[in-house]
Design an enzyme around this catalytic site. Sequence first.
Site, mmCIF file in Angstrom:
data_model
loop_
_atom_site.group_PDB
_atom_site.id
_atom_site.type_symbol
_atom_site.label_atom_id
_atom_site.label_comp_id
_atom_site.label_asym_id
_atom_site.label_seq_id
_atom_site.Cartn_x
_atom_site.Cartn_y
_atom_site.Cartn_z
ATOM 1 N N CYS A 141 23.368 92.588 42.575
ATOM 2 C CA CYS A 141 22.967 93.837 41.913
ATOM 3 C C CYS A 141 22.360 93.520 40.549
ATOM 4 C CB CYS A 141 24.169 94.759 41.782
ATOM 5 S SG CYS A 141 23.696 96.476 41.660
ATOM 6 N N ASP A 183 31.392 94.831 31.780
ATOM 7 C CA ASP A 183 30.259 94.377 30.980
ATOM 8 C C ASP A 183 28.996 95.044 31.535
ATOM 9 O OD1 ASP A 183 29.758 93.052 33.326
ATOM 10 O OD2 ASP A 183 29.631 91.054 32.448
ATOM 11 N N TRP A 240 34.628 76.349 35.004
ATOM 12 C CA TRP A 240 35.754 77.125 34.466
ATOM 13 C C TRP A 240 36.373 78.023 35.543
ATOM 14 C CZ3 TRP A 240 30.894 77.051 32.181
ATOM 15 C CH2 TRP A 240 30.023 78.077 32.563
ATOM 16 N N ARG A 241 35.693 78.130 36.687
ATOM 17 C CA ARG A 241 36.312 78.871 37.790
ATOM 18 C C ARG A 241 37.309 77.999 38.551
ATOM 19 N NH1 ARG A 241 31.287 82.444 40.327
ATOM 20 N NH2 ARG A 241 31.598 84.234 38.969
ATOM 21 N N CYS A 282 19.787 93.592 47.431
ATOM 22 C CA CYS A 282 20.796 94.169 48.324
ATOM 23 C C CYS A 282 20.886 93.422 49.645
ATOM 24 C CB CYS A 282 20.482 95.636 48.596
ATOM 25 S SG CYS A 282 20.003 96.574 47.148
ATOM 26 N N LEU A 312 24.006 76.829 20.874
ATOM 27 C CA LEU A 312 24.723 77.971 21.465
ATOM 28 C C LEU A 312 24.447 79.268 20.718
ATOM 29 C CD1 LEU A 312 28.053 76.110 22.239
ATOM 30 C CD2 LEU A 312 26.557 77.169 23.924
ATOM 31 N N TYR A 363 36.704 93.004 26.469
ATOM 32 C CA TYR A 363 36.129 92.323 27.626
ATOM 33 C C TYR A 363 36.705 90.906 27.752
ATOM 34 C CZ TYR A 363 33.061 89.581 30.461
ATOM 35 O OH TYR A 363 32.618 88.720 31.418
ATOM 36 N N CYS A 384 24.593 92.063 50.043
ATOM 37 C CA CYS A 384 25.566 92.847 49.272
ATOM 38 C C CYS A 384 26.581 93.508 50.205
ATOM 39 C CB CYS A 384 24.865 93.920 48.439
ATOM 40 S SG CYS A 384 26.075 94.973 47.605
ATOM 41 N N TYR A 390 24.511 82.032 17.367
ATOM 42 C CA TYR A 390 25.604 82.846 16.811
ATOM 43 C C TYR A 390 26.803 81.989 16.390
ATOM 44 C CZ TYR A 390 22.885 86.534 18.912
ATOM 45 O OH TYR A 390 21.871 87.364 19.266
ATOM 46 N N GLU A 426 34.538 81.714 27.881
ATOM 47 C CA GLU A 426 34.204 83.125 27.648
ATOM 48 C C GLU A 426 33.496 83.308 26.308
ATOM 49 O OE1 GLU A 426 34.254 85.724 29.582
ATOM 50 O OE2 GLU A 426 35.115 84.603 31.254
ATOM 51 N N THR A 438 25.003 83.772 25.787
ATOM 52 C CA THR A 438 24.342 82.505 26.146
ATOM 53 C C THR A 438 24.347 82.396 27.665
ATOM 54 O OG1 THR A 438 25.193 81.474 24.138
ATOM 55 C CG2 THR A 438 24.392 79.990 25.830
HETATM 56 S S1 SF4 Z 1 23.576 97.745 47.758
HETATM 57 FE FE1 SF4 Z 1 24.682 96.327 46.397
HETATM 58 S S2 SF4 Z 1 23.062 95.149 45.326
HETATM 59 FE FE2 SF4 Z 1 22.112 96.981 46.211
HETATM 60 S S3 SF4 Z 1 22.174 98.510 44.584
HETATM 61 FE FE3 SF4 Z 1 24.011 98.802 45.826
HETATM 62 S S4 SF4 Z 1 25.637 97.614 44.852
HETATM 63 FE FE4 SF4 Z 1 23.635 96.912 44.024
#
Ligand code: SF4
Length: 310
Positions: free
Chosen positions: A202, A154, A38-39, A208, A96, A136, A213, A98, A51, A57
């Site tokens: 995250c 979210d 879907w992307r 991280c 699925l 959302y 990240c 619900y 969505e 799910t």
């Molecule tokens: S560095 Fe990135 S993954 Fe780590 S806590 Fe911060 S935002 Fe979250």
Amino acid sequence: MSDSGTQPVSDLPDADTVDAIQQALIEWYETDHREYPWRETDDPYAILVSEIMSQQTQLDRVVEAWGDFLDEWPTVDSLAEAPRGDVVSFWSNHSLGYNNRAKYLHEAATQIVDGYDGAFPETPDELQELMGVGPYTANAVASFAFNNGGAVVDTNVKRVLYRAFDIPDDDAAFEAAAGELMPEGRSRVWNNAIMELGGVACEKTPKCDTAGCPWREWCAAYESGDFTAPDVPTQPSFDGSRRQFRGRVVRLLGEHNEMELDTLGHRIRVDYTPDGEHGREWLRGLLSDLSDDGLVEIDERNDQTIARLQ
Ligand code: SF4
């Protein structure tokens, strides 16, 4: 910055830093992300189906069901014409859960065909008029189909904002911060990117370093080592622990030239206590491994242990 009409959020960094934060996240997302079918589309009907299916799910389970659903009912008109019982059966057969979501989706298709002549509504406000579509989902569909949404918020996004920018655990504060962070006119890529960050980096147990990240240099949690969040009330175990701590040591020594053992310990983990389980002995072991790998030099000087990059 977004023109969503939200008040500036004082906890966010200044505008230049926000620009850098935006760029870093978009680049990170565009370099690599999970591929979901879907992307690859901007068909609003297909996106709405994805969505609604992904509410509660797991995404991996949605992939097959989404493809089958679109084979069965490829357009919003075909769904509106289908008997509701068939849609509900499809939902149960694909586990699925619900089943009300199947009824809502069918009803939404009827609303679009009857109320909009089959032309999909394009704004979050209009989309929210559809059955089963909350803020959302409305922002997600408007973003991914029309690049016309507000910031999505979210659980994943809240966790990211809470950790990275110390946004308080309050829905209005999250909405405001998310809106202010989103670059204007880029809701499609931005909302995908921030959800991807929450989904693969995250996470409840953050990755991280291993997920690379892009917000580490600005992230309050990364700096403090406190990774609790609204949905993670107690300190999670660190991902890949040793590997993650090695990364932190190297990063800090890169920034500080050299550091004394305890100072370094307190900077890399929130539960560092010199004589405790995660104290000097543990850190000396970590530094010794890094030294064996040719990364770090350890000096004993004036009764102090000093570490620096080799
Ligand atoms: S560095 Fe990135 S993954 Fe780590 S806590 Fe911060 S935002 Fe979250």
